[in-house]
Design an enzyme around this catalytic site. Structure first.
Site, PDB file in Angstrom:
ATOM      1  N   ILE A  96       0.877  -1.172   0.000  1.00 14.25           N
ATOM      2  CA  ILE A  96       0.000   0.000   0.000  1.00 14.25           C
ATOM      3  C   ILE A  96       0.913   1.220   0.000  1.00 14.25           C
ATOM      4  O   ILE A  96       1.976   1.202   0.623  1.00 14.25           O
ATOM      5  CB  ILE A  96      -0.954  -0.008   1.215  1.00 14.25           C
ATOM      6  CG1 ILE A  96      -2.008   1.096   1.109  1.00 14.25           C
ATOM      7  CG2 ILE A  96      -0.196   0.031   2.524  1.00 14.25           C
ATOM      8  CD1 ILE A  96      -3.151   0.954   2.114  1.00 14.25           C
TER       9      ILE A  96
ATOM     10  N   VAL B  14       1.012   5.811  -0.675  1.00 10.24           N
ATOM     11  CA  VAL B  14       0.430   7.112  -1.011  1.00 10.24           C
ATOM     12  C   VAL B  14       1.572   8.051  -1.341  1.00 10.24           C
ATOM     13  O   VAL B  14       2.594   8.073  -0.641  1.00 10.24           O
ATOM     14  CB  VAL B  14      -0.390   7.682   0.179  1.00 10.24           C
ATOM     15  CG1 VAL B  14      -0.863   9.105  -0.110  1.00 10.24           C
ATOM     16  CG2 VAL B  14      -1.570   6.785   0.501  1.00 10.24           C
TER      17      VAL B  14
ATOM     18  N   GLU C  67       2.332  -7.116   7.038  1.00 14.93           N
ATOM     19  CA  GLU C  67       3.620  -6.877   7.685  1.00 14.93           C
ATOM     20  C   GLU C  67       3.954  -5.409   7.504  1.00 14.93           C
ATOM     21  O   GLU C  67       3.603  -4.808   6.495  1.00 14.93           O
ATOM     22  CB  GLU C  67       4.751  -7.705   7.047  1.00 14.93           C
ATOM     23  CG  GLU C  67       4.697  -9.181   7.340  1.00 14.93           C
ATOM     24  CD  GLU C  67       3.871  -9.950   6.315  1.00 14.93           C
ATOM     25  OE1 GLU C  67       3.514 -11.098   6.607  1.00 14.93           O
ATOM     26  OE2 GLU C  67       3.572  -9.398   5.238  1.00 14.93           O
TER      27      GLU C  67
ATOM     28  N   ASN D 280       8.545   2.312  10.251  1.00 11.55           N
ATOM     29  CA  ASN D 280       7.482   3.047   9.570  1.00 11.55           C
ATOM     30  C   ASN D 280       6.401   3.399  10.597  1.00 11.55           C
ATOM     31  O   ASN D 280       5.300   2.853  10.585  1.00 11.55           O
ATOM     32  CB  ASN D 280       6.922   2.222   8.409  1.00 11.55           C
ATOM     33  CG  ASN D 280       6.006   3.030   7.514  1.00 11.55           C
ATOM     34  OD1 ASN D 280       5.583   4.129   7.867  1.00 11.55           O
ATOM     35  ND2 ASN D 280       5.695   2.470   6.356  1.00 11.55           N
TER      36      ASN D 280
ATOM     37  N   TYR E   3      -2.345   1.503  11.261  1.00 17.24           N
ATOM     38  CA  TYR E   3      -2.902   0.160  11.431  1.00 17.24           C
ATOM     39  C   TYR E   3      -3.497  -0.015  12.822  1.00 17.24           C
ATOM     40  O   TYR E   3      -4.585  -0.578  12.973  1.00 17.24           O
ATOM     41  CB  TYR E   3      -1.845  -0.909  11.146  1.00 17.24           C
ATOM     42  CG  TYR E   3      -1.316  -0.852   9.727  1.00 17.24           C
ATOM     43  CD1 TYR E   3      -2.174  -0.659   8.644  1.00 17.24           C
ATOM     44  CD2 TYR E   3       0.039  -0.976   9.463  1.00 17.24           C
ATOM     45  CE1 TYR E   3      -1.699  -0.588   7.346  1.00 17.24           C
ATOM     46  CE2 TYR E   3       0.526  -0.922   8.163  1.00 17.24           C
ATOM     47  CZ  TYR E   3      -0.349  -0.721   7.105  1.00 17.24           C
ATOM     48  OH  TYR E   3       0.128  -0.661   5.830  1.00 17.24           O
TER      49      TYR E   3
END
Length: 153
Positions: free
Chosen positions: A75, A77, A109, A114, A121
């Site tokens: 994922i 952005v 994962e 990060n 999450y």
């Protein structure tokens, strides 16, 4: 919420998106997926989506589903749109697509370094269920991965 935020649209990724998605990934990651990785995800029938803002590709997600479980594989952005809610919208879209595909649980994962993603999450109710030692390539060797899951039902 700004009009720009509301203008974001989600579309299933297609072959015409591959160059832009690979370029976006390369701008985000020091060890990015290749164009071929994204093409393979399309060919395999994974749930792959792009987010566009006024026609500009600003994000993507890749989810692999097997029976009743799904795995968020990637994922991203565009950096200039970080902190504007697009990651959350992409994640919601990925979870909804996984649920519609029959998944009752989503795994992922994430690098411990990060912190923004870890926070996102956790905000969405993901819980850490494990650790993969040396999972990610890193500038100074390897970095562990936190394993998260979330019930989708």
């Amino acid at each position: 919420m700004s009009e720009f935020h509301l203008a974001a649209e989600f579309f299933p990724m297609n072959e015409h998106d591959l160059d832009q998605v690979a370029a976006l990934e390369a701008s985000l990651q020091p060890f990015p997926w290749s164009r071929g990785n994204f093409a393979d995800s399309l060919s395999a029938g994974y749930s792959v989506w792009v987010c566009r803002l006024g026609g500009e590709l600003i994000g993507f997600s890749v989810v692999m589903s097997v029976i009743d479980e799904a795995h968020l594989l990637n994922i991203g952005v565009a950096a200039r749109h970080h902190g504007q809610g697009y990651g959350a919208r992409l994640l919601r879209n990925a979870m909804q697509a996984a649920r519609q595909g029959g998944a009752t649980k989503l795994f992922l994962e994430v690098r411990p370094s990060n912190e923004r993603a870890v926070e996102l999450y956790r905000h969405f109710g993901f819980r850490q269920i494990g650790l993969r030692k040396g999972y990610y390539p890193a500038a100074s060797g390897r970095e562990d991965a936190l394993i998260f899951d979330k019930e989708l039902a």
